[in-house]
Design a protein around this motif. Structure first.
Motif, PDB file in Angstrom:
ATOM      1  N   LYS A   3       0.814  -1.221   0.000  1.00  0.00           N
ATOM      2  CA  LYS A   3       0.000   0.000   0.000  1.00  0.00           C
ATOM      3  C   LYS A   3       0.840   1.260   0.000  1.00  0.00           C
ATOM      4  O   LYS A   3       0.347   2.333  -0.310  1.00  0.00           O
ATOM      5  N   GLU A   4       2.138   1.147   0.311  1.00  0.00           N
ATOM      6  CA  GLU A   4       3.010   2.319   0.323  1.00  0.00           C
ATOM      7  C   GLU A   4       3.733   2.527  -1.010  1.00  0.00           C
ATOM      8  O   GLU A   4       4.508   3.463  -1.156  1.00  0.00           O
ATOM      9  N   TYR A   5       3.495   1.630  -1.996  1.00  0.00           N
ATOM     10  CA  TYR A   5       4.083   1.819  -3.322  1.00  0.00           C
ATOM     11  C   TYR A   5       3.413   3.019  -3.969  1.00  0.00           C
ATOM     12  O   TYR A   5       2.204   3.181  -3.816  1.00  0.00           O
ATOM     13  N   PRO A   6       4.079   3.899  -4.646  1.00  0.00           N
ATOM     14  CA  PRO A   6       5.478   3.872  -5.069  1.00  0.00           C
ATOM     15  C   PRO A   6       6.447   4.584  -4.133  1.00  0.00           C
ATOM     16  O   PRO A   6       7.616   4.746  -4.470  1.00  0.00           O
ATOM     17  N   GLU A   7       5.975   4.983  -2.949  1.00  0.00           N
ATOM     18  CA  GLU A   7       6.899   5.607  -1.983  1.00  0.00           C
ATOM     19  C   GLU A   7       7.952   4.597  -1.536  1.00  0.00           C
ATOM     20  O   GLU A   7       9.095   4.949  -1.302  1.00  0.00           O
ATOM     21  N   LYS A   8       7.533   3.347  -1.395  1.00  0.00           N
ATOM     22  CA  LYS A   8       8.440   2.259  -1.018  1.00  0.00           C
ATOM     23  C   LYS A   8       8.469   1.258  -2.173  1.00  0.00           C
ATOM     24  O   LYS A   8       7.470   1.090  -2.879  1.00  0.00           O
ATOM     25  N   PRO A   9       9.600   0.576  -2.371  1.00  0.00           N
ATOM     26  CA  PRO A   9       9.697  -0.346  -3.510  1.00  0.00           C
ATOM     27  C   PRO A   9       8.827  -1.587  -3.328  1.00  0.00           C
ATOM     28  O   PRO A   9       8.492  -1.954  -2.196  1.00  0.00           O
ATOM     29  N   PRO A  10       8.500  -2.233  -4.429  1.00  0.00           N
ATOM     30  CA  PRO A  10       7.791  -3.510  -4.315  1.00  0.00           C
ATOM     31  C   PRO A  10       8.774  -4.586  -3.851  1.00  0.00           C
ATOM     32  O   PRO A  10       9.990  -4.421  -3.971  1.00  0.00           O
ATOM     33  N   SER A  11       8.230  -5.673  -3.324  1.00  0.00           N
ATOM     34  CA  SER A  11       9.097  -6.829  -3.082  1.00  0.00           C
ATOM     35  C   SER A  11       9.168  -7.584  -4.409  1.00  0.00           C
ATOM     36  O   SER A  11       8.200  -7.626  -5.167  1.00  0.00           O
TER      37      SER A  11
END
Length: 159
Positions: free
Chosen positions: A73-81
């Motif tokens: 839910k934090e993508y694109p602030e955080k990368p995907p796994s």
């Protein structure tokens, strides 16, 4: 009146993912990298599948690699796994789980909001060409699958 600083428009997560889906469906470059949604009913657009066709003049030539990308839910602030479903031997991939280790893959370690799933797949393909990976012995045959989170054994055969 207004501030003199530059203002940037932040595209909402779902719009960003819809853009990526549209781009993925059109195909990327020479067709050796592709991606799309895993489940069309996934309203949060979290689960994605990627494919990389191994680059020529490497041990990866002629191999087809399947990957899973999970956009929290934090993508694109955080990368995907990112996880290889197909067995692969690469310096940035955990040999047992297939997970692309962020600490060993600079794009994930230094993630920026502007990066996309396409960028990840293209950089993984470039990593296959790098001196430390281009001649690295690969697991034989790939008849063995990996177990997904639900305990289902996923099998893929390299053509």
């Amino acid at each position: 009146m207004g501030s003199e600083g530059s203002s940037r428009v932040v595209v909402p997560r779902n719009f960003r993912l819809l853009e990526e889906l549209e781009r993925g469906e059109k195909g990327i470059g020479d067709g050796t990298v592709s991606y799309g949604m895993d489940d069309a009913d996934d309203v949060y657009m979290q689960s994605w599948t990627g494919t990389i066709i191994g680059p020529p003049n490497t041990v990866h030539e002629g191999r087809i690699y399947q990957l899973k990308l999970f956009c929290g839910k934090e993508y694109p602030e955080k990368p995907p796994s990112v996880r290889f479903q197909t067995r692969i031997n690469m310096s940035c991939v955990n040999e047992e789980t297939g997970v692309v280790e962020p600490s060993l893959f600079p794009m994930l370690a230094h993630w920026q909001r502007e990066y996309t799933m396409e960028d990840i797949l293209m950089h993984l393909k470039k990593e296959m060409i790098s001196p430390q990976n281009r001649k690295l012995a690969q697991p034989p045959g790939n008849e063995e699958g990996r177990m997904d989170q639900k305990g289902i054994v996923l099998k893929c055969c390299i053509l």
